[in-house]
Design a protein around this motif. Sequence first.
Motif, mmCIF file in Angstrom:
data_model
loop_
_atom_site.group_PDB
_atom_site.id
_atom_site.type_symbol
_atom_site.label_atom_id
_atom_site.label_comp_id
_atom_site.label_asym_id
_atom_site.label_seq_id
_atom_site.Cartn_x
_atom_site.Cartn_y
_atom_site.Cartn_z
ATOM 1 N N ILE A 107 -40.305 -45.256 12.497
ATOM 2 C CA ILE A 107 -40.617 -45.699 13.856
ATOM 3 C C ILE A 107 -39.430 -46.481 14.390
ATOM 4 O O ILE A 107 -38.846 -47.311 13.690
ATOM 5 N N SER A 108 -39.073 -46.226 15.653
ATOM 6 C CA SER A 108 -37.925 -46.896 16.258
ATOM 7 C C SER A 108 -38.276 -47.415 17.648
ATOM 8 O O SER A 108 -39.184 -46.891 18.298
ATOM 9 N N GLN A 109 -37.551 -48.435 18.083
ATOM 10 C CA GLN A 109 -37.730 -48.983 19.423
ATOM 11 C C GLN A 109 -36.768 -48.337 20.423
ATOM 12 O O GLN A 109 -36.802 -48.653 21.612
ATOM 13 N N SER A 110 -35.943 -47.419 19.917
ATOM 14 C CA SER A 110 -34.929 -46.791 20.762
ATOM 15 C C SER A 110 -34.973 -45.281 20.638
ATOM 16 O O SER A 110 -35.294 -44.725 19.590
ATOM 17 N N LYS A 111 -34.658 -44.614 21.739
ATOM 18 C CA LYS A 111 -34.569 -43.163 21.755
ATOM 19 C C LYS A 111 -33.412 -42.649 20.905
ATOM 20 O O LYS A 111 -33.454 -41.557 20.360
ATOM 21 N N GLU A 112 -32.380 -43.459 20.820
ATOM 22 C CA GLU A 112 -31.166 -43.084 20.075
ATOM 23 C C GLU A 112 -31.468 -43.027 18.572
ATOM 24 O O GLU A 112 -32.066 -43.939 18.010
ATOM 25 N N ILE A 113 -31.043 -41.942 17.952
ATOM 26 C CA ILE A 113 -31.281 -41.771 16.513
ATOM 27 C C ILE A 113 -30.286 -42.600 15.705
ATOM 28 O O ILE A 113 -29.074 -42.443 15.822
ATOM 29 N N LYS A 114 -30.867 -43.503 14.899
ATOM 30 C CA LYS A 114 -30.083 -44.266 13.919
ATOM 31 C C LYS A 114 -30.884 -44.232 12.629
ATOM 32 O O LYS A 114 -31.894 -44.925 12.492
ATOM 33 N N ASN A 115 -30.421 -43.438 11.696
ATOM 34 C CA ASN A 115 -31.183 -43.078 10.505
ATOM 35 C C ASN A 115 -31.196 -44.191 9.450
ATOM 36 O O ASN A 115 -30.153 -44.524 8.887
ATOM 37 N N PRO A 116 -32.375 -44.756 9.141
ATOM 38 C CA PRO A 116 -32.464 -45.816 8.128
ATOM 39 C C PRO A 116 -32.466 -45.280 6.695
ATOM 40 O O PRO A 116 -32.276 -46.050 5.750
ATOM 41 N N PHE A 117 -32.677 -43.981 6.530
ATOM 42 C CA PHE A 117 -32.710 -43.401 5.190
ATOM 43 C C PHE A 117 -31.317 -43.173 4.600
ATOM 44 O O PHE A 117 -31.162 -43.139 3.384
ATOM 45 N N TYR A 118 -30.330 -43.012 5.467
ATOM 46 C CA TYR A 118 -28.960 -42.757 4.998
ATOM 47 C C TYR A 118 -27.931 -43.739 5.555
ATOM 48 O O TYR A 118 -26.804 -43.781 5.079
ATOM 49 N N GLY A 119 -28.293 -44.497 6.570
ATOM 50 C CA GLY A 119 -27.354 -45.462 7.132
ATOM 51 C C GLY A 119 -26.107 -44.782 7.666
ATOM 52 O O GLY A 119 -26.170 -43.715 8.284
ATOM 53 N N LYS A 120 -24.969 -45.370 7.390
ATOM 54 C CA LYS A 120 -23.697 -44.859 7.912
ATOM 55 C C LYS A 120 -23.342 -43.476 7.365
ATOM 56 O O LYS A 120 -22.562 -42.743 7.973
ATOM 57 N N GLU A 121 -23.916 -43.128 6.230
ATOM 58 C CA GLU A 121 -23.624 -41.825 5.615
ATOM 59 C C GLU A 121 -24.030 -40.673 6.526
ATOM 60 O O GLU A 121 -23.305 -39.685 6.662
#
Length: 208
Positions: free
Chosen positions: A182-196
Amino acid sequence: LIYKKMKNIIFGLATILLIALLACNNNKEKKDLKMTDMMEMNHDNKPLDSDSIDNKSFHGNSQTKELSQPFIENYLNLKDALVSDDASSAAIAAKLLLASTSNIDMKAIPSERHERYMEIAKLIAENSNHIAKNVENISHQREYFELLSQNINELIMLFGSSQTLYKDFCPMFNEGKGGVWISQSKEIKNPFYGKEMLTCGEVKEIIR
């Protein structure tokens, strides 16, 4: 004489057959009428099924939305920490999320949602505890974060949310089985892989 008897027999059989047909049609009409009445009653007095309960719970009201807010805020902080590959901050946010399960005002929970909340809260506590304890293992944190995301989604369905949220999906996580968050933003920022693989994923649902 024989002809007359045969005629009487045939007439009697025809009469019996006619009576049987009329009775059959009458029963059918009654049955159809009952079915129509049932359909009309079902239309006018439709019982509250599980789908309508979920829909009602999902939207919630101002009171129940306030109940979910501390959970959502701590969850989002945890999510942002994992996006940044910050296991320490993720552990801190997980501890605060764990505390939310104890700090909630139980009297404010509607009676019909109390039991379901207890079930969800137990899972939130278990998964948050795993994340909090595994500060040295961010991969393990992310595994339990995916389970936690499902719990938070269920909590939102139960109480609603006072802010617009986005249910995102990563098809790569968990050996290709995928995972949601769940995110507060439309922009995808993946918590499962981070910067990878920061932008891996897509928005699957908007939660209003």
